[in-house]
Design a protein around this motif. Structure first.
Motif, PDB file in Angstrom:
ATOM      1  N   LEU A  70       0.962  -1.232   0.087  1.00 15.36           N
ATOM      2  CA  LEU A  70      -0.098   0.009  -0.269  1.00 15.36           C
ATOM      3  C   LEU A  70       0.843   1.211   0.049  1.00 15.36           C
ATOM      4  N   PRO A  71       1.891   1.524   0.890  1.00  8.98           N
ATOM      5  CA  PRO A  71       2.545   2.664   0.619  1.00  8.98           C
ATOM      6  C   PRO A  71       3.334   2.710  -0.548  1.00  8.98           C
ATOM      7  N   VAL A  72       3.718   1.537  -1.244  1.00  3.05           N
ATOM      8  CA  VAL A  72       4.567   1.779  -2.401  1.00  3.05           C
ATOM      9  C   VAL A  72       3.333   2.335  -3.662  1.00  3.05           C
ATOM     10  N   ILE A  73       2.092   1.767  -3.558  1.00  2.00           N
ATOM     11  CA  ILE A  73       0.987   2.439  -4.460  1.00  2.00           C
ATOM     12  C   ILE A  73       0.731   3.764  -4.091  1.00  2.00           C
ATOM     13  N   ILE A  74       0.752   4.244  -2.889  1.00  4.19           N
ATOM     14  CA  ILE A  74       0.339   5.804  -2.396  1.00  4.19           C
ATOM     15  C   ILE A  74       1.587   6.431  -3.088  1.00  4.19           C
ATOM     16  N   ALA A  75       2.792   6.033  -2.949  1.00  3.47           N
ATOM     17  CA  ALA A  75       4.082   6.812  -3.340  1.00  3.47           C
ATOM     18  C   ALA A  75       3.926   7.062  -4.955  1.00  3.47           C
ATOM     19  N   PHE A  76       3.731   6.076  -5.509  1.00  5.73           N
ATOM     20  CA  PHE A  76       3.569   5.855  -6.949  1.00  5.73           C
ATOM     21  C   PHE A  76       2.618   6.712  -7.531  1.00  5.73           C
ATOM     22  N   LEU A  77       1.408   6.865  -6.876  1.00  8.26           N
ATOM     23  CA  LEU A  77       0.322   7.736  -7.333  1.00  8.26           C
ATOM     24  C   LEU A  77       0.525   9.112  -7.078  1.00  8.26           C
TER      25      LEU A  77
ATOM     26  N   VAL B 288       3.034  10.171  -9.786  1.00 11.51           N
ATOM     27  CA  VAL B 288       2.298  10.217 -11.064  1.00 11.51           C
ATOM     28  C   VAL B 288       1.391  11.353 -11.303  1.00 11.51           C
ATOM     29  N   PHE B 289       0.861  11.972 -10.076  1.00 10.16           N
ATOM     30  CA  PHE B 289       0.028  13.131 -10.189  1.00 10.16           C
ATOM     31  C   PHE B 289       0.957  14.358 -10.481  1.00 10.16           C
ATOM     32  N   LEU B 290       2.243  14.454  -9.945  1.00 11.17           N
ATOM     33  CA  LEU B 290       3.049  15.411  -9.780  1.00 11.17           C
ATOM     34  C   LEU B 290       3.710  15.527 -11.387  1.00 11.17           C
ATOM     35  N   ILE B 291       3.934  14.306 -11.857  1.00 18.79           N
ATOM     36  CA  ILE B 291       4.467  14.156 -13.028  1.00 18.79           C
ATOM     37  C   ILE B 291       3.457  14.731 -14.215  1.00 18.79           C
ATOM     38  N   ILE B 292       2.281  14.386 -14.003  1.00 14.66           N
ATOM     39  CA  ILE B 292       1.206  14.650 -14.887  1.00 14.66           C
ATOM     40  C   ILE B 292       1.159  16.251 -15.099  1.00 14.66           C
TER      41      ILE B 292
ATOM     42  N   VAL C  17       7.909   5.215   4.924  1.00 13.67           N
ATOM     43  CA  VAL C  17       8.353   6.554   5.009  1.00 13.67           C
ATOM     44  C   VAL C  17       8.344   7.090   3.509  1.00 13.67           C
ATOM     45  N   THR C  18       8.764   6.174   2.553  1.00 15.10           N
ATOM     46  CA  THR C  18       8.460   6.844   0.932  1.00 15.10           C
ATOM     47  C   THR C  18       6.996   7.439   0.909  1.00 15.10           C
ATOM     48  N   GLY C  19       6.000   6.590   1.316  1.00 13.89           N
ATOM     49  CA  GLY C  19       4.481   6.839   1.059  1.00 13.89           C
ATOM     50  C   GLY C  19       4.158   8.251   1.876  1.00 13.89           C
ATOM     51  N   CYS C  20       4.680   8.245   2.947  1.00 13.44           N
ATOM     52  CA  CYS C  20       4.347   9.702   3.842  1.00 13.44           C
ATOM     53  C   CYS C  20       4.992  10.704   3.274  1.00 13.44           C
ATOM     54  N   ILE C  21       6.461  10.772   2.962  1.00 16.64           N
ATOM     55  CA  ILE C  21       7.007  11.728   2.225  1.00 16.64           C
ATOM     56  C   ILE C  21       6.417  12.160   0.775  1.00 16.64           C
TER      57      ILE C  21
END
Length: 258
Positions: free
Chosen positions: A44-51, A54-58, A120-124
């Motif tokens: 789940l944290p990896v998915i949240i970080a990925f999303l 992705v939104f920022l890159i969009i 850590v990655t997801g929250c940051i």
């Protein structure tokens, strides 16, 4: 480069993320952070970080700048991962000999370390998403709407204002040291770095006194007025529904992966 990474450079651009009400984004990010912290698997944290990324890159934020912001917390997370792998667990996974030392990696430590690293990655990533799509002054006004302490908001405002002043001072001092070969070898580099650190602390102390005196001369009475007077619009309700659906899906996934 530093202004783009740490300032409101991207948050002040006009795109579909910056146009979303700051209060709605704060509610979503807070809920997503809580969901991430209670996750029992790193998925789940990896998915949240990925999303988030992705939104920022969009909205055309350079991946290089995003990774630069992630560099410091990721470094700490990797160190925690290594500590967990070699010092936590009972099931040996691999053995490693390094400089005469025999190290054993444990399965439980690897999983636990990956979980911490993912959190850590997801929250940051969520914090970066919020900060790069919402100006700081808007965030602080939204915080006042949530009845956050005015003292805290005032301290945050002054800190954000003068941290860039101190960064510019540090860059000026470092450039002057470089011209004088202050970083030509290891011993000079350590001494120059110590002098740079001391100078920045002295500048910060002097700046705090100057700022306080200037505020007193302008009639500062101990508090400043910060408020968010804008009401919710119809589109804000739509944004709230969309973010609620996303957050509900994340919570459902979190329950499914337990």
């Amino acid at each position: 480069m530093l202004n783009e990474v740490f300032s409101d450079y991207f948050a002040n651009k006009d795109n579909f993320l910056t146009r979303i009400d700051a209060r709605i984004k704060m509610i979503f990010v807070f809920g997503a952070i809580i969901t991430t912290l209670f996750s029992r698997t790193p998925h789940l944290p990896v998915i949240i970080a990925f999303l988030s990324l992705v939104f920022l890159i969009i909205v055309r934020i350079s991946p290089k700048i995003i990774l630069f912001r992630l560099l410091a917390p990721l470094t700490i997370a990797i160190v925690i991962l290594l500590i967990q792998v070699f010092f936590y667990g009972i099931t040996p996974l691999f053995k490693l000999t390094l400089f005469g030392f025999h190290l054993v990696g444990y399965k439980e430590g690897l999983f636990h370390g990956l979980l911490i690293m993912g959190k850590v990655t997801g929250c940051i990533s969520l914090i970066i998403f919020l900060s790069m799509t919402t100006p700081v002054n808007t965030l602080l006004r939204a915080a006042s709407w949530f009845r956050i302490s005015k003292t805290w908001i005032e301290i945050a405002t002054i800190t954000y204002r003068y941290v860039f002043v101190l960064i510019e001072d540090a860059i000026t001092i470092r450039d002057a040291q470089k011209v004088r070969l202050g970083y030509s070898n290891l011993s000079r580099s350590v001494r120059s770095l110590a002098e740079l650190t001391g100078s920045v602390f002295i500048r910060a102390y002097d700046q705090s006194i100057s700022t306080y005196e200037a505020m007193q001369l302008r009639g500062y009475l101990g508090t400043s007025k910060v408020s968010f007077e804008e009401g919710f619009k119809l589109k804000d309700g739509l944004h709230l529904i969309i973010f609620s659906i996303i957050l509900s899906l994340l919570v459902t996934l979190n329950l499914y992966w337990r």
